[in-house]
Design a protein around this motif. Structure first.
Motif, PDB file in Angstrom:
ATOM      1  N   GLN A   1       0.821  -1.206   0.000  1.00 27.35           N
ATOM      2  CA  GLN A   1       0.000   0.000   0.000  1.00 27.35           C
ATOM      3  C   GLN A   1       0.858   1.260   0.000  1.00 27.35           C
ATOM      4  OE1 GLN A   1      -2.456  -0.540   3.463  1.00 27.35           O
ATOM      5  NE2 GLN A   1      -3.847  -1.994   2.451  1.00 27.35           N
ATOM      6  N   ALA A   2       2.008   1.187   0.656  1.00 27.73           N
ATOM      7  CA  ALA A   2       2.879   2.363   0.757  1.00 27.73           C
ATOM      8  C   ALA A   2       3.771   2.542  -0.469  1.00 27.73           C
ATOM      9  CB  ALA A   2       3.752   2.252   2.012  1.00 27.73           C
ATOM     10  N   CYS A   3       3.971   1.471  -1.270  1.00 27.99           N
ATOM     11  CA  CYS A   3       4.919   1.521  -2.389  1.00 27.99           C
ATOM     12  C   CYS A   3       4.650   2.643  -3.391  1.00 27.99           C
ATOM     13  CB  CYS A   3       4.951   0.174  -3.108  1.00 27.99           C
ATOM     14  SG  CYS A   3       6.071  -1.003  -2.327  1.00 27.99           S
ATOM     15  N   PRO A   4       3.410   2.805  -3.920  1.00 24.76           N
ATOM     16  CA  PRO A   4       3.189   3.863  -4.921  1.00 24.76           C
ATOM     17  C   PRO A   4       3.559   5.243  -4.400  1.00 24.76           C
ATOM     18  CG  PRO A   4       1.340   2.339  -4.874  1.00 24.76           C
ATOM     19  CD  PRO A   4       2.195   1.998  -3.709  1.00 24.76           C
ATOM     20  N   ARG A   5       3.165   5.536  -3.164  1.00 21.67           N
ATOM     21  CA  ARG A   5       3.479   6.848  -2.583  1.00 21.67           C
ATOM     22  C   ARG A   5       4.987   7.001  -2.402  1.00 21.67           C
ATOM     23  NH1 ARG A   5       4.759   7.963   2.366  1.00 21.67           N
ATOM     24  NH2 ARG A   5       3.996   5.951   3.136  1.00 21.67           N
ATOM     25  N   LEU A   6       5.652   5.949  -1.920  1.00 22.57           N
ATOM     26  CA  LEU A   6       7.098   6.026  -1.707  1.00 22.57           C
ATOM     27  C   LEU A   6       7.848   6.246  -3.016  1.00 22.57           C
ATOM     28  CD1 LEU A   6       7.623   3.168   0.907  1.00 22.57           C
ATOM     29  CD2 LEU A   6       8.037   5.596   1.279  1.00 22.57           C
ATOM     30  N   LEU A   7       7.448   5.532  -4.061  1.00 25.08           N
ATOM     31  CA  LEU A   7       8.113   5.690  -5.349  1.00 25.08           C
ATOM     32  C   LEU A   7       7.886   7.076  -5.936  1.00 25.08           C
ATOM     33  CD1 LEU A   7       7.380   2.179  -6.890  1.00 25.08           C
ATOM     34  CD2 LEU A   7       9.604   3.054  -6.182  1.00 25.08           C
ATOM     35  N   GLU A   8       6.671   7.593  -5.761  1.00 23.33           N
ATOM     36  CA  GLU A   8       6.370   8.941  -6.255  1.00 23.33           C
ATOM     37  C   GLU A   8       7.196   9.980  -5.504  1.00 23.33           C
ATOM     38  OE1 GLU A   8       2.526  11.952  -6.632  1.00 23.33           O
ATOM     39  OE2 GLU A   8       2.219   9.821  -6.221  1.00 23.33           O
ATOM     40  N   GLU A   9       7.257   9.839  -4.177  1.00 25.46           N
ATOM     41  CA  GLU A   9       8.045  10.777  -3.374  1.00 25.46           C
ATOM     42  C   GLU A   9       9.529  10.647  -3.708  1.00 25.46           C
ATOM     43  OE1 GLU A   9       7.179  10.108   0.707  1.00 25.46           O
ATOM     44  OE2 GLU A   9       5.126  10.875   0.587  1.00 25.46           O
ATOM     45  N   LEU A  10       9.972   9.429  -3.983  1.00 23.66           N
ATOM     46  CA  LEU A  10      11.374   9.201  -4.337  1.00 23.66           C
ATOM     47  C   LEU A  10      11.727   9.949  -5.624  1.00 23.66           C
ATOM     48  CD1 LEU A  10      13.936   7.537  -3.559  1.00 23.66           C
ATOM     49  CD2 LEU A  10      13.095   5.769  -5.103  1.00 23.66           C
ATOM     50  N   ASN A  11      10.868   9.822  -6.633  1.00 23.17           N
ATOM     51  CA  ASN A  11      11.113  10.518  -7.907  1.00 23.17           C
ATOM     52  C   ASN A  11      11.124  12.033  -7.724  1.00 23.17           C
ATOM     53  OD1 ASN A  11      11.304   8.146  -9.384  1.00 23.17           O
ATOM     54  ND2 ASN A  11       9.102   8.051  -9.751  1.00 23.17           N
ATOM     55  N   GLN A  12      10.179  12.532  -6.925  1.00 22.34           N
ATOM     56  CA  GLN A  12      10.092  13.973  -6.722  1.00 22.34           C
ATOM     57  C   GLN A  12      11.295  14.494  -5.945  1.00 22.34           C
ATOM     58  OE1 GLN A  12       7.690  15.917  -8.150  1.00 22.34           O
ATOM     59  NE2 GLN A  12       9.066  17.569  -7.502  1.00 22.34           N
ATOM     60  N   ALA A  13      11.739  13.724  -4.956  1.00 22.72           N
ATOM     61  CA  ALA A  13      12.907  14.139  -4.167  1.00 22.72           C
ATOM     62  C   ALA A  13      14.163  14.189  -5.028  1.00 22.72           C
ATOM     63  CB  ALA A  13      13.110  13.182  -2.987  1.00 22.72           C
ATOM     64  N   VAL A  14      14.249  13.295  -6.005  1.00 19.74           N
ATOM     65  CA  VAL A  14      15.388  13.327  -6.930  1.00 19.74           C
ATOM     66  C   VAL A  14      15.332  14.583  -7.789  1.00 19.74           C
ATOM     67  CG1 VAL A  14      16.474  12.184  -8.894  1.00 19.74           C
ATOM     68  CG2 VAL A  14      15.643  10.827  -6.982  1.00 19.74           C
ATOM     69  N   VAL A  15      14.129  14.889  -8.301  1.00 18.80           N
ATOM     70  CA  VAL A  15      13.963  16.093  -9.119  1.00 18.80           C
ATOM     71  C   VAL A  15      14.311  17.342  -8.317  1.00 18.80           C
ATOM     72  CG1 VAL A  15      12.272  17.531 -10.335  1.00 18.80           C
ATOM     73  CG2 VAL A  15      12.233  15.043 -10.612  1.00 18.80           C
ATOM     74  N   ASP A  16      13.865  17.387  -7.060  1.00 20.15           N
ATOM     75  CA  ASP A  16      14.099  18.553  -6.198  1.00 20.15           C
ATOM     76  C   ASP A  16      15.497  18.561  -5.588  1.00 20.15           C
ATOM     77  OD1 ASP A  16      11.496  19.208  -6.711  1.00 20.15           O
ATOM     78  OD2 ASP A  16      10.714  18.397  -4.828  1.00 20.15           O
ATOM     79  N   GLN A  17      16.241  17.450  -5.781  1.00 21.10           N
ATOM     80  CA  GLN A  17      17.560  17.290  -5.146  1.00 21.10           C
ATOM     81  C   GLN A  17      17.473  17.542  -3.643  1.00 21.10           C
ATOM     82  OE1 GLN A  17      20.660  19.477  -7.180  1.00 21.10           O
ATOM     83  NE2 GLN A  17      20.596  18.088  -8.929  1.00 21.10           N
ATOM     84  N   ASP A  18      16.428  16.949  -3.036  1.00 24.53           N
ATOM     85  CA  ASP A  18      16.162  17.104  -1.610  1.00 24.53           C
ATOM     86  C   ASP A  18      16.830  15.943  -0.872  1.00 24.53           C
ATOM     87  OD1 ASP A  18      15.169  17.310   0.954  1.00 24.53           O
ATOM     88  OD2 ASP A  18      13.151  17.879   0.310  1.00 24.53           O
ATOM     89  N   ARG A  19      18.052  16.164  -0.427  1.00 21.57           N
ATOM     90  CA  ARG A  19      18.811  15.096   0.211  1.00 21.57           C
ATOM     91  C   ARG A  19      18.173  14.615   1.505  1.00 21.57           C
ATOM     92  NH1 ARG A  19      24.513  17.665   0.882  1.00 21.57           N
ATOM     93  NH2 ARG A  19      24.764  15.806   2.181  1.00 21.57           N
ATOM     94  N   GLU A  20      17.666  15.549   2.293  1.00 28.58           N
ATOM     95  CA  GLU A  20      17.055  15.167   3.570  1.00 28.58           C
ATOM     96  C   GLU A  20      15.839  14.279   3.335  1.00 28.58           C
ATOM     97  OE1 GLU A  20      15.206  17.207   7.625  1.00 28.58           O
ATOM     98  OE2 GLU A  20      16.062  18.467   6.042  1.00 28.58           O
TER      99      GLU A  20
END
Length: 698
Positions: A604-623
């Motif tokens: 259940q958490a996978c889709p949200r985690l993958l989406e957040e992962l992609n966005q964090a890469v785009v934003d270069q949000d290391r934290e």
């Protein structure tokens, strides 16, 4: 008169006090001289260098040990900058240490290299402290021990270790290369001989080819023994525990020996105590090897009579069973005085047996080592001419125990199968839906190409052949994501090897979100080769010489159902590094329902985690990347999803370092591992039982 007397008394008193003060000064000077003498004696007799410096780093005192170790005496160095003894590139750092120590904030101990008077370097282990007077810092007191010889010994030991490790690596590489170079032509010899035996032949031709196959099989046994012994010698042979079915292992193992036994007119049987549990955790491959060695030897050294394999329960608890294995024969036997040397390398009970029966004399050596590694001891009871009994007991954690009634039924079926003649059944032609399976064979050896083409085309598959890595990659790119159903990938090929081709394919698949199954075909048989193939992104592994039944079974698994989620049996290509079901069950006390619930939460958490992962890469949000990695690490760890856990740990580390090129790779790897884990967890949620069906990665 009184005044004069008072003055005289006063003068006398003053003189007395002056004498007392003079005596006090004399005694103080004497004590100071004694202290100075003792200090000089300490300096002169100390084995370590003792020195003092003023606040500017100039030398004030210098012991005789300093002169003996460096060649410089007190007079030569007095009032000189001690940092001048340090090599130029470290001089400023040494001055900084001295200043910091004099101010009470420098390092208490450190290693320092100084240049002796003869020009040779001297390595000193230095301890220092600040000298204070009236609440202020006035200098530095130091002690320095010569550790040059110790350091040289350590460096020599390190060089010796590195040389030994390099020699071990070279030996391992030689074994791997030898394995590949020998197994590749052996694959062609055995495969083509088997195919020739299936054609119409004259009696004489069949006899000749059967002798060729028998000789090739013997040669392969010798090769395997030498490789195993060499791996033991260099410490490369390790156990790989996974769930397995004991009765199935015994059946498939002894079926291979049944033909040899019948050719000699021997009766081969197997008896299993009904109380012996079926579901065990251990290295089934090595247990099979031990039984093959012992039963094979029994057949080799028995001319008349029988060979009996037995398994009994020595002890059993809720979590573990100790099983006693026994192989009896009515063969030539072993004299008591020879019963220990038979386990030594290159040794047989009688030198003439090598000429009569063949072999390397390594089989029992390897068997003993494997039994020891699995936690047991092997024993032999025998008399010359009276047959032999080889026995050993091994502990196995339990993964599933059959009910008593079912165990009896299973045993009776097992015994009837072993006692009756029969042939192995080959699976139906593999297809995907109604269409024949389309396979890309990446293989540079013509004999292997011909063998695999013949085997799989005969089963109804359509194959294209790539002669090297570049050609394989070009064919995949030309065919597109739906062009091939799977790839049979050789590891050693010209231009691009199998690892490189697989990595490029997997990298391209990240954009297309597709997955083309890749099965490694390799003649490498060293420990870790399978793991290297799977780590590179391959889905399964077949070693050469190729066993055609194994080839058919693996291709069939990838062809049936969803190609994205094949589930090989645990005895073929278990992937506990992706989802270690045995460890997971142990963590939750055997509660498979809880595993299903944890798997559902993760899914259940996978889709949200993958989406957040992609966005964090785009934003270069290391934290944010670190937080996501930490979340996945926790969830995957609870489920023993080891590959995803390692990928999350790697991303967490890379995010803390800040190299976004490395972070991008780590993110891609984590996303890949999550995607590979999801279908396995989905099967568990749908009702799969990890006790009986270990979750395996495609």
């Amino acid at each position: 008169m009184v005044v004069i007397l008072a003055l005289l008394y006063k003068v006398g008193t003053l003189k007395s006090r002056e004498r007392e003060y003079s005596e006090f000064v004399r005694r103080a000077e004497k004590r100071e001289a004694m202290h100075e003498q003792r200090y000089r004696e300490l300096l002169d007799n100390a084995s370590d260098i003792v020195y003092t410096l003023d606040l500017e780093g100039r030398l004030m005192t210098w012991s005789k040990a300093g002169e003996m170790i460096t060649g410089y005496g007190q007079r030569e160095l007095f009032q000189k900058d001690l940092a001048e003894l340090v090599p130029a590139e470290r001089r400023e750092a040494a001055r900084a240490w001295i200043r910091q120590t004099a101010e009470g904030r420098g390092p208490a101990t450190f290693e320092l290299v100084v240049t002796a008077k003869d020009g040779n370097p001297v390595i000193l282990d230095v301890s220092t402290r600040a000298i204070t007077r009236d609440g202020g810092f006035v200098g530095v007191l130091g002690f320095a021990r010569d550790i040059t010889e110790r350091k040289r010994s350590e460096e020599e030991a390190q060089r010796a270790r590195e040389a030994a490790e390099a020699a071990s690596r070279l030996k391992s590489e030689f074994l791997a290369n030898m394995s590949h170079e020998i197994r590749t032509p052996m694959n062609g010899i055995l495969g083509m001989t088997e195919l020739a035996l299936e054609t119409n032949l004259s009696k004489e031709q069949r006899e000749f080819l059967e002798m060729v196959k028998m000789s090739a099989d013997s040669l392969l046994d010798i090769i395997n023994d030498i490789l195993d012994f060499s791996k033991i010698e260099v410490g490369k042979l390790e156990l790989d525990a996974s769930p397995f079915n004991l009765r199935h292992l015994l059946e498939t193992t002894l079926k291979l020996l049944m033909i040899r036994a019948r050719q000699k007119g021997l009766h081969l049987t197997c008896e299993v105590d009904p109380r012996v549990p079926d579901g065990l955790l251990g290295d089934s491959t090595r247990l099979r090897q031990v039984l093959m060695n012992l039963a094979g030897n029994a057949i080799k050294f028995t001319e008349n009579g029988s060979i009996q394999v037995g398994v009994q329960t020595a002890a059993i608890s809720r979590d573990e069973a100790v099983l006693r294995f026994e192989v009896r024969d009515t063969g030539i036997g072993i004299p008591p005085e020879k019963q220990q040397i038979i386990f030594e390398a290159f040794t047989q009970a009688d030198g003439s047996t090598t000429r009569k029966y063949g072999g390397t004399g390594l089989g029992l050596t390897i068997t003993k080592k494997l039994v020891n590694m699995m936690g047991g001891e092997i024993n032999v009871q025998s008399e010359a001419g009276q047959g032999s009994i080889f026995s050993f007991a091994l502990p196995f954690p339990l993964t599933q125990s059959l009910p008593r009634e079912k165990a009896k039924e299973e045993e009776s079926v097992f015994d009837s199968r072993m006692g009756a003649p029969g042939t192995l059944e080959l699976p139906a032609p593999p297809k995907r839906g109604d269409a024949p399976l389309r396979i890309l064979l990446a293989e540079d050896n013509p004999a292997n190409q011909k063998l695999i083409l013949y085997l799989l085309e005969k089963q109804g598959c359509t194959l294209e052949v790539a002669n090297d890595g570049k050609e394989a990659l070009a064919l995949v790119e030309k065919a597109g994501p739906d062009g091939f159903d799977l790839i049979l990938m050789d590891i050693q090929m010209p231009y691009l090897n199998g690892f490189e081709v697989t990595r490029i394919i997997r990298q391209n698949e990240r954009e297309s979100r597709s997955h083309l199954p890749i099965i490694a075909l390799t003649a490498h048989a060293m420990k870790g080769d399978r793991e290297k193939c799977l780590e590179a992104g391959m889905d399964a592994y077949i070693s050469k010489p190729i066993d055609r039944e194994e080839l058919f079974q693996i291709v069939e698994r990838f062809a049936s159902g969803s190609l994205e989620r094949p589930l090989p049996s645990p005895e073929t290509f278990s992937r506990p590094e992706v989802l270690d079901t045995a460890e997971c069950l142990a963590r939750v006390g055997g509660n498979s329902q809880l595993i299903g619930e944890l798997a559902e939460l993760f899914l259940q958490a996978c889709p949200r985690l993958l989406e957040e992962l992609n966005q964090a890469v785009v934003d270069q949000d290391r934290e944010r990347l670190q937080n996501i990695a930490h979340t996945v690490k926790s969830s995957a760890g609870n489920l023993s999803g080891k590959a995803a856990l390692r990928a999350a740990q790697n991303l967490e580390w890379e995010a803390s370092c800040g190299d976004f090129e490395a972070i991008d790779r780590a993110c891609g790897n984590l996303a890949h591992e999550i995607e590979r884990l999801r279908p396995i967890l989905a099967d568990l949620v749908k009702g799969g039982h990890p006790e009986t069906e270990p979750a395996l990665l495609p």
